[in-house]
Write a protein that holds these residues in place. Structure first.
Motif, PDB file in Angstrom:
ATOM      1  N   ALA A  69       0.834  -1.215   0.000  1.00 27.51           N
ATOM      2  CA  ALA A  69       0.000   0.000   0.000  1.00 27.51           C
ATOM      3  C   ALA A  69       0.864   1.259   0.000  1.00 27.51           C
ATOM      4  N   LYS A  70       1.999   1.218   0.708  1.00 26.27           N
ATOM      5  CA  LYS A  70       2.867   2.402   0.774  1.00 26.27           C
ATOM      6  C   LYS A  70       3.762   2.527  -0.452  1.00 26.27           C
ATOM      7  N   GLY A  71       3.848   1.467  -1.239  1.00 22.20           N
ATOM      8  CA  GLY A  71       4.763   1.498  -2.380  1.00 22.20           C
ATOM      9  C   GLY A  71       6.202   1.621  -1.922  1.00 22.20           C
ATOM     10  N   ARG A  72       6.538   0.943  -0.802  1.00 24.09           N
ATOM     11  CA  ARG A  72       7.905   1.036  -0.272  1.00 24.09           C
ATOM     12  C   ARG A  72       8.864   0.200  -1.112  1.00 24.09           C
ATOM     13  N   PRO A  73       9.958   0.789  -1.576  1.00 20.77           N
ATOM     14  CA  PRO A  73      10.910   0.023  -2.364  1.00 20.77           C
ATOM     15  C   PRO A  73      11.797  -0.879  -1.513  1.00 20.77           C
ATOM     16  N   GLN A  74      11.686  -0.777  -0.193  1.00 16.22           N
ATOM     17  CA  GLN A  74      12.521  -1.593   0.702  1.00 16.22           C
ATOM     18  C   GLN A  74      11.665  -2.117   1.837  1.00 16.22           C
ATOM     19  N   PHE A  75      12.127  -3.196   2.449  1.00 16.34           N
ATOM     20  CA  PHE A  75      11.437  -3.694   3.635  1.00 16.34           C
ATOM     21  C   PHE A  75      12.045  -3.062   4.866  1.00 16.34           C
ATOM     22  N   ASN A  76      11.792  -1.776   5.017  1.00 21.29           N
ATOM     23  CA  ASN A  76      12.237  -1.070   6.205  1.00 21.29           C
ATOM     24  C   ASN A  76      11.461  -1.654   7.391  1.00 21.29           C
ATOM     25  N   PRO A  77      12.145  -2.004   8.489  1.00 20.38           N
ATOM     26  CA  PRO A  77      11.407  -2.630   9.590  1.00 20.38           C
ATOM     27  C   PRO A  77      10.355  -1.692  10.181  1.00 20.38           C
ATOM     28  N   LEU A  78       9.280  -2.264  10.696  1.00 20.59           N
ATOM     29  CA  LEU A  78       8.147  -1.480  11.187  1.00 20.59           C
ATOM     30  C   LEU A  78       8.113  -1.455  12.712  1.00 20.59           C
ATOM     31  N   ILE A  79       7.400  -0.485  13.264  1.00 25.85           N
ATOM     32  CA  ILE A  79       7.222  -0.411  14.714  1.00 25.85           C
ATOM     33  C   ILE A  79       5.990  -1.232  15.100  1.00 25.85           C
ATOM     34  N   ILE A  80       6.149  -2.042  16.156  1.00 22.59           N
ATOM     35  CA  ILE A  80       5.044  -2.858  16.657  1.00 22.59           C
ATOM     36  C   ILE A  80       4.388  -2.092  17.805  1.00 22.59           C
ATOM     37  N   HIS A  81       3.092  -1.823  17.647  1.00 23.35           N
ATOM     38  CA  HIS A  81       2.368  -1.039  18.649  1.00 23.35           C
ATOM     39  C   HIS A  81       1.646  -1.960  19.620  1.00 23.35           C
ATOM     40  N   VAL A  82       1.813  -1.663  20.914  1.00 25.24           N
ATOM     41  CA  VAL A  82       1.175  -2.484  21.949  1.00 25.24           C
ATOM     42  C   VAL A  82       0.351  -1.567  22.860  1.00 25.24           C
ATOM     43  N   ALA A  83      -0.589  -2.194  23.601  1.00 27.12           N
ATOM     44  CA  ALA A  83      -1.448  -1.397  24.483  1.00 27.12           C
ATOM     45  C   ALA A  83      -1.018  -1.529  25.948  1.00 27.12           C
ATOM     46  N   LYS A  84      -0.328  -2.616  26.268  1.00 25.73           N
ATOM     47  CA  LYS A  84       0.118  -2.822  27.653  1.00 25.73           C
ATOM     48  C   LYS A  84       1.544  -3.361  27.637  1.00 25.73           C
ATOM     49  N   THR A  85       2.305  -3.069  28.696  1.00 26.61           N
ATOM     50  CA  THR A  85       3.677  -3.585  28.743  1.00 26.61           C
ATOM     51  C   THR A  85       3.690  -5.102  28.837  1.00 26.61           C
ATOM     52  N   THR A  86       2.694  -5.666  29.508  1.00 32.83           N
ATOM     53  CA  THR A  86       2.678  -7.119  29.653  1.00 32.83           C
ATOM     54  C   THR A  86       2.582  -7.805  28.287  1.00 32.83           C
ATOM     55  N   ASP A  87       1.945  -7.120  27.342  1.00 31.19           N
ATOM     56  CA  ASP A  87       1.772  -7.717  26.014  1.00 31.19           C
ATOM     57  C   ASP A  87       3.098  -8.082  25.365  1.00 31.19           C
ATOM     58  N   ILE A  88       4.141  -7.295  25.651  1.00 31.79           N
ATOM     59  CA  ILE A  88       5.339  -7.459  24.832  1.00 31.79           C
ATOM     60  C   ILE A  88       6.320  -8.504  25.371  1.00 31.79           C
ATOM     61  N   LEU A  89       6.003  -9.090  26.526  1.00 34.55           N
ATOM     62  CA  LEU A  89       6.949 -10.024  27.126  1.00 34.55           C
ATOM     63  C   LEU A  89       7.257 -11.220  26.231  1.00 34.55           C
ATOM     64  N   THR A  90       6.315 -11.636  25.400  1.00 34.55           N
ATOM     65  CA  THR A  90       6.595 -12.761  24.501  1.00 34.55           C
ATOM     66  C   THR A  90       7.138 -12.295  23.149  1.00 34.55           C
ATOM     67  N   TYR A  91       7.094 -10.989  22.890  1.00 33.68           N
ATOM     68  CA  TYR A  91       7.546 -10.484  21.584  1.00 33.68           C
ATOM     69  C   TYR A  91       9.044 -10.211  21.555  1.00 33.68           C
ATOM     70  N   VAL A  92       9.525  -9.566  22.646  1.00 35.87           N
ATOM     71  CA  VAL A  92      10.926  -9.124  22.682  1.00 35.87           C
ATOM     72  C   VAL A  92      11.560  -9.500  24.021  1.00 35.87           C
ATOM     73  N   GLU A  93      12.899  -9.444  24.078  1.00 35.24           N
ATOM     74  CA  GLU A  93      13.580  -9.650  25.355  1.00 35.24           C
ATOM     75  C   GLU A  93      13.565  -8.329  26.112  1.00 35.24           C
ATOM     76  N   TRP A  94      12.687  -8.243  27.020  1.00 39.83           N
ATOM     77  CA  TRP A  94      12.453  -7.047  27.827  1.00 39.83           C
ATOM     78  C   TRP A  94      13.593  -6.942  28.834  1.00 39.83           C
ATOM     79  N   ASN A  95      14.196  -5.768  29.018  1.00 39.16           N
ATOM     80  CA  ASN A  95      15.285  -5.670  29.998  1.00 39.16           C
ATOM     81  C   ASN A  95      15.060  -4.513  30.967  1.00 39.16           C
ATOM     82  N   ASP A  96      15.959  -4.394  31.938  1.00 41.24           N
ATOM     83  CA  ASP A  96      15.756  -3.403  33.005  1.00 41.24           C
ATOM     84  C   ASP A  96      15.697  -1.975  32.486  1.00 41.24           C
TER      85      ASP A  96
END
Ligand code: TXA
Ligand code: MG
Length: 323
Positions: free
Chosen positions: A51-78
């Motif tokens: 849809a954006k007509g992007r010529p590259q696969f620039n990485p995207l930002i993942i939007h979350v609603a709660k901090t608990t949501d992201i514990l399985t997505y990324v290695e959360w650190n201090d």
């Protein structure tokens, strides 16, 4: 009919079901409007790039609603925890290592071993993520190379019918994109300046680098995610535009299987020759074949039109000589 819809209970429910079905919904955040899709669905994410007509696969930002949501997505650190307590929800994005078995689509992070996450400060964004029950991948909702949208009308002017629904939450308050902060290195590094200043980050973290030596594109994105040390590059050598493959090569093909020969193992990016499907499969399939006993990866020619340009850009990087 215009895809711009007022924020009502019915429209929010409709927007959430569109996300669940792999469709594209533009929504307001406090920075700019995002073009959202289910971040766990490779095909939906491929549709964003299309849809954006992007010529590259620039990485995207993942939007979350709660901090608990992201514990399985990324290695959360201090450090991330401390920053999140102060700046989330808000215009600050963290780049963190991808968690083992993370459900986030490979294409959403551009094949990188890291993932950018952010909790936006906007009630419509929160409700959409919560109702959909999915993390939402969203770049700014404008055609590639154009200005970021701060109004629902800007989204429609730039993307037109390429977006299934545009939730009209009025003008955005911050108006520039979030600060992208890499927390995977010893010293946190600002990859893109934005809504949260370096001074306020330094006050909390001490030394903070700015990645000013990195070449940046018009939208402030690193021109070459390949320059990031964490970047995924296949271990095996890659041979492009291959019409056949040898007995010790894995063969990544495209289009009907009828006439394809050779290769120790074959995997097809899209048997029906669909570039959106091929984009959705690209990174995960490369990972599947990037291993013993194969000695190399041969890749068939991919048409250089539409998303094919982004696929070929990524393949050329993957095939480039390594330093
Ligand atoms: O305010 C914002 O950040 C808006 C709203 C919609 O949230 N989003 C936005 O997304 O500006 P986009 O796709 O236009 O920019 C994302 C930026 C790019 O510069 C990209 O290179 C960087 O984040 N990025 C994403 N994932 C990354 C990763 N794993 N490593 C390094 N940089 C990453
Ligand atoms: Mg952008």
């Amino acid at each position: 009919m215009s895809p711009i819809k007022p924020v009502t209970k019915e429209n929010m429910a409709l927007a959430a079901s569109l996300i669940q079905k792999g469709k594209l919904v533009a929504f307001p955040t406090e920075t700019v409007y995002g073009l959202g899709a289910d971040a766990t669905n490779d095909l939906a994410v491929a549709a964003i790039y299309e849809a954006k007509g992007r010529p590259q696969f620039n990485p995207l930002i993942i939007h979350v609603a709660k901090t608990t949501d992201i514990l399985t997505y990324v290695e959360w650190n201090d450090r991330a925890k401390r920053l999140a307590k102060i700046f989330w929800p808000g215009p600050l994005t963290f780049v963190l290592r991808r968690a083992k078995n993370s459900p986030i689509a490979q294409l959403a992070s551009g094949g990188l071993d890291t993932i950018a996450v952010r909790c936006p400060n906007h009630p419509v964004a929160h409700e959409l993520i919560s109702l959909a029950g999915r993390p939402i991948a969203a770049p700014s909702a404008n055609a590639s190379g154009k200005l970021s949208p701060t109004h629902a009308d800007h989204v429609y002017d730039s993307l037109g019918e390429n977006v299934d629904m545009i939730l009209d939450g009025g003008a955005t308050s911050v108006g520039i994109e979030s600060t992208v902060l890499d927390l995977t290195s010893d010293i946190p590094t600002i990859l893109r300046p934005g809504g949260v200043t370096q001074e306020s980050l330094s006050a909390l973290l001490g030394e903070v680098y700015e990645a000013c030596t990195m070449a940046h594109g018009d939208d402030g994105a690193p021109k070459s995610p390949g320059m990031l040390s964490s970047h995924y590059a296949p271990h095996l050598p890659i041979r492009l535009n291959a019409l056949t493959a040898s007995d010790d090569e894995a063969f990544v093909t495209f289009g009907p299987d009828l006439f394809i020969e050779g290769g120790a193992y074959r995997i097809n990016l899209s048997p029906r020759g669909n570039l959106i499907e091929a984009a959705a499969n690209l990174f995960s399939m490369l990972r599947i074949v990037d291993r013993e006993p194969y000695k190399g990866i041969a890749v068939m020619p991919i048409p250089d039109e539409g998303l094919g340009a982004a696929i070929n850009d990524r393949l050329r990087r993957a095939a480039a000589p390594r330093g």
